[in-house]
Design a protein around this motif. Structure first.
Motif, mmCIF file in Angstrom:
data_model
loop_
_atom_site.group_PDB
_atom_site.id
_atom_site.type_symbol
_atom_site.label_atom_id
_atom_site.label_comp_id
_atom_site.label_asym_id
_atom_site.label_seq_id
_atom_site.Cartn_x
_atom_site.Cartn_y
_atom_site.Cartn_z
ATOM 1 N N CYS A 338 42.553 41.414 33.572
ATOM 2 C CA CYS A 338 43.652 41.474 34.537
ATOM 3 C C CYS A 338 44.284 40.113 34.762
ATOM 4 O O CYS A 338 43.637 39.081 34.561
ATOM 5 C CB CYS A 338 43.133 41.959 35.902
ATOM 6 N N ASN A 339 45.530 40.134 35.250
ATOM 7 C CA ASN A 339 46.061 38.894 35.791
ATOM 8 C C ASN A 339 45.583 38.751 37.233
ATOM 9 O O ASN A 339 45.071 39.696 37.847
ATOM 10 C CB ASN A 339 47.581 38.791 35.648
ATOM 11 N N ALA A 340 45.739 37.558 37.772
ATOM 12 C CA ALA A 340 45.144 37.225 39.065
ATOM 13 C C ALA A 340 45.726 38.038 40.212
ATOM 14 O O ALA A 340 45.056 38.266 41.223
ATOM 15 C CB ALA A 340 45.334 35.731 39.342
ATOM 16 N N ILE A 341 46.961 38.488 40.053
ATOM 17 C CA ILE A 341 47.614 39.270 41.106
ATOM 18 C C ILE A 341 47.123 40.713 41.070
ATOM 19 O O ILE A 341 46.693 41.274 42.085
ATOM 20 C CB ILE A 341 49.149 39.229 40.955
ATOM 21 N N ASN A 342 47.177 41.327 39.890
ATOM 22 C CA ASN A 342 46.781 42.725 39.767
ATOM 23 C C ASN A 342 45.322 42.943 40.135
ATOM 24 O O ASN A 342 44.968 43.990 40.692
ATOM 25 C CB ASN A 342 47.033 43.221 38.341
ATOM 26 N N ALA A 343 44.468 41.970 39.817
ATOM 27 C CA ALA A 343 43.049 42.121 40.133
ATOM 28 C C ALA A 343 42.836 42.263 41.631
ATOM 29 O O ALA A 343 42.086 43.131 42.096
ATOM 30 C CB ALA A 343 42.260 40.930 39.589
ATOM 31 N N MET A 344 43.500 41.411 42.412
ATOM 32 C CA MET A 344 43.388 41.500 43.865
ATOM 33 C C MET A 344 43.969 42.818 44.378
ATOM 34 O O MET A 344 43.398 43.481 45.250
ATOM 35 C CB MET A 344 44.109 40.322 44.517
ATOM 36 N N LEU A 350 45.663 47.251 47.605
ATOM 37 C CA LEU A 350 46.731 46.701 48.438
ATOM 38 C C LEU A 350 48.048 47.433 48.213
ATOM 39 O O LEU A 350 48.361 47.859 47.097
ATOM 40 C CB LEU A 350 46.918 45.211 48.128
ATOM 41 N N THR A 351 48.812 47.564 49.268
ATOM 42 C CA THR A 351 50.142 48.167 49.179
ATOM 43 C C THR A 351 51.090 47.216 48.454
ATOM 44 O O THR A 351 51.098 46.012 48.728
ATOM 45 C CB THR A 351 50.694 48.472 50.581
ATOM 46 N N LEU A 352 51.916 47.756 47.562
ATOM 47 C CA LEU A 352 52.696 46.905 46.664
ATOM 48 C C LEU A 352 54.185 46.843 46.988
ATOM 49 O O LEU A 352 55.010 46.576 46.121
ATOM 50 C CB LEU A 352 52.499 47.370 45.217
ATOM 51 N N ASN A 353 54.572 47.088 48.229
ATOM 52 C CA ASN A 353 55.987 47.003 48.591
ATOM 53 C C ASN A 353 56.509 45.579 48.483
ATOM 54 O O ASN A 353 55.796 44.612 48.785
ATOM 55 C CB ASN A 353 56.189 47.477 50.035
ATOM 56 N N TYR A 354 57.776 45.449 48.081
ATOM 57 C CA TYR A 354 58.461 44.172 48.204
ATOM 58 C C TYR A 354 58.929 43.995 49.648
ATOM 59 O O TYR A 354 59.103 44.973 50.391
ATOM 60 C CB TYR A 354 59.666 44.098 47.266
ATOM 61 N N PHE A 381 53.875 38.190 53.730
ATOM 62 C CA PHE A 381 52.608 37.491 53.925
ATOM 63 C C PHE A 381 52.893 36.176 54.642
ATOM 64 O O PHE A 381 53.789 35.432 54.247
ATOM 65 C CB PHE A 381 51.925 37.205 52.583
ATOM 66 N N GLY A 382 52.136 35.879 55.681
ATOM 67 C CA GLY A 382 52.310 34.635 56.415
ATOM 68 C C GLY A 382 53.281 34.779 57.568
ATOM 69 O O GLY A 382 53.739 35.871 57.915
ATOM 70 N N THR A 383 53.610 33.652 58.149
ATOM 71 C CA THR A 383 54.417 33.650 59.376
ATOM 72 C C THR A 383 55.903 33.458 59.135
ATOM 73 O O THR A 383 56.709 33.778 60.011
ATOM 74 C CB THR A 383 53.932 32.529 60.304
ATOM 75 N N GLY A 435 50.716 42.397 49.758
ATOM 76 C CA GLY A 435 50.090 42.863 48.529
ATOM 77 C C GLY A 435 50.339 41.970 47.329
ATOM 78 O O GLY A 435 49.949 42.316 46.205
ATOM 79 N N GLY A 436 51.011 40.839 47.537
ATOM 80 C CA GLY A 436 51.188 39.883 46.452
ATOM 81 C C GLY A 436 52.411 40.099 45.589
ATOM 82 O O GLY A 436 52.495 39.557 44.488
#
Length: 455
Positions: A338-344, A350-354, A381-383, A435-436
């Protein structure tokens, strides 16, 4: 009862730093720095060290390993690196081992920028904003690997002496951090969702920086075998200190006050061991531990790291041998490259919405000012988004946003108290969703045009 799947998501992380050249004199300087051993620099003495033919007060084996050919035979030019990359990225090499889905090997290139350093550049580092990132972006296009591999972020804070050969640990003292990401957004239309710390070194300021913008952290090198007391330059948690972090192969949310402990922060940290370094080496028991964890229906990410300035082929073959042995021992467990994003995303469901960003400028050229509204339709993600702009004179600037009147809304003002709007060429905003999923919105002030990029 719904039976959970038994899956191991395998992530090969590469600290992508470009060429690294080292003279025989520099090798013996490192021998002195690390172990306090003074020897005349020569090929003959180097071979004696490697063959354990010198009396080094009981450290013969340790020093021989630290200066083994596989550690010091670095790739000193882009031509040398590219020669290896062309084989590594070939279908033949990628598919020399297939995962449970029939897919080949995946690389995660965590790209470093050598900027802000001063003095000589004795290791011939490729210095400049985006140089390494752009080189690997070109190689991925060349090998049609853009949808297989991922380009993410690796960072070395500036040391106090500013030397190219060293790395600091303080983010708040390193003015280049925001410039690197500003240029990556505006010039390369990219922003990271995953990160690896230089020397695996995180401190509270790095922890809180990441918590604002980057959801996935592959810096944790917690390990069972305590080898650090035999590495004088790395004792007492020097650089990457993960001694108290989990030894399990699953992501965790860190504590606000201690990144090594589980807590209520939003980003995910996961364990990542070196494939083969003088301090840590991934072993069969580590890989079997990951498969056993998946057998118990736990979300499992098995991640390990390399450097691009070494020949990675033997390391990858070694990792594949370990994976094969573990897979035979645990036949019910499936493993996925996997790539690092898909693995997480897969491990934590995780929900994958933009986030769906929008930049809405209200510009008053008569007053030379502008009121910028930034909105997101979905959670980020974040503030706050990562907000940057480029001036007409070529300066790249990051700044904080203010909160708007509504949820997921932020504002910024360009005027004579900040910078007048006619001095701005382009505005950029980048966010990751929880979700990255990465999104970048750009607005060209001079042309009044906007662009969107979804990664």
């Amino acid at each position: 009862v719904v039976k959970l799947s038994k899956d191991v998501y395998i992530v090969h992380c590469i600290d992508t730093e470009g060429p690294l050249y080292e003279t025989i004199d520099a090798t013996f300087e490192r021998l002195k720095e690390i172990f306090g051993i003074h020897l005349e620099p020569s090929v003959e003495n180097l071979h004696k060290i490697q063959n354990q033919e010198l009396d080094l007060n009981g450290m013969e084996k340790l020093v021989a390993d630290a200066f083994a050919p596989k550690r010091i035979d670095t790739l000193g030019t882009w031509d040398q690196i590219d020669q290896k990359l062309d084989e590594l990225m070939s279908k033949q090499f990628r598919n020399s081992m297939l995962d449970s889905d029939g897919n080949g090997w995946v690389y995660n290139w965590f790209c470093l920028d050598h900027v802000g350093f001063i003095g000589d550049n004795p290791r011939h580092r490729d210095a400049g904003y985006g140089n390494i990132y752009k080189h690997y972006a070109m190689k991925l296009r060349q090998h049609n690997s853009e949808k297989i591999d991922t380009l993410q972020f690796h960072y070395h804070p500036l040391p106090f002496n500013g030397a190219y050969n060293y790395a600091g640990t303080a983010y708040v003292n390193s003015s280049n951090l925001f410039q690197i990401l500003a240029k990556r957004i505006l010039d390369n239309h990219s922003f990271p969702a995953a990160y690896r710390a230089g020397m695996e070194a995180e401190r509270p300021d790095a922890h809180w920086f990441l918590e604002q913008w980057i959801p996935f952290d592959y810096s944790c090198n917690s390990y069972f075998k305590e080898n650090i007391e035999r590495q004088p330059d790395l004792r007492d948690g020097r650089y990457g200190d993960w001694r108290r972090a989990t030894k399990k192969w699953y992501p965790y949310h860190p504590s606000h006050d201690d990144y090594q402990m589980e807590g209520n922060c939003h980003r995910w940290i996961t364990r990542c061991l070196s494939l083969d370094s003088r301090l840590i080496k991934l072993e069969l028991k580590d890989v079997e531990q990951a498969f056993a964890q998946a057998e118990g229906e736990k979300p499992t990410i098995l991640s390990f790291s390399s450097h691009d300035f070494r020949d990675m082929r033997p390391e990858i073959k070694y990792a594949q041998e370990l994976i094969n042995m573990a897979a035979k021992k645990y036949p019910d467990v499936k493993f996925h490259f996997c790539n690092a994003i898909n693995a997480m995303q897969k491990a934590e469901n995780l929900t994958l919405n933009y986030s769906c960003l929008e930049i809405m400028p209200e510009i008053d050229m008569n007053k030379n000012s502008a009121f910028i509204h930034i909105k997101a339709q979905n959670d980020i993600f974040g503030t706050q988004p990562f907000f940057v702009f480029k001036t007409v004179t070529g300066n790249y600037v990051w700044d904080n946003l203010d909160y708007g009147n509504n949820p997921r809304e932020w504002t910024y003002v360009f005027d004579d108290k900040t910078i007048c709007i006619n001095a701005i060429e382009e505005i950029g905003v980048a966010v990751n969703s929880p979700g990255g999923m990465t999104e970048i919105a750009l607005y060209n002030v001079q042309d009044k045009k906007d662009e969107h990029y979804f990664l």
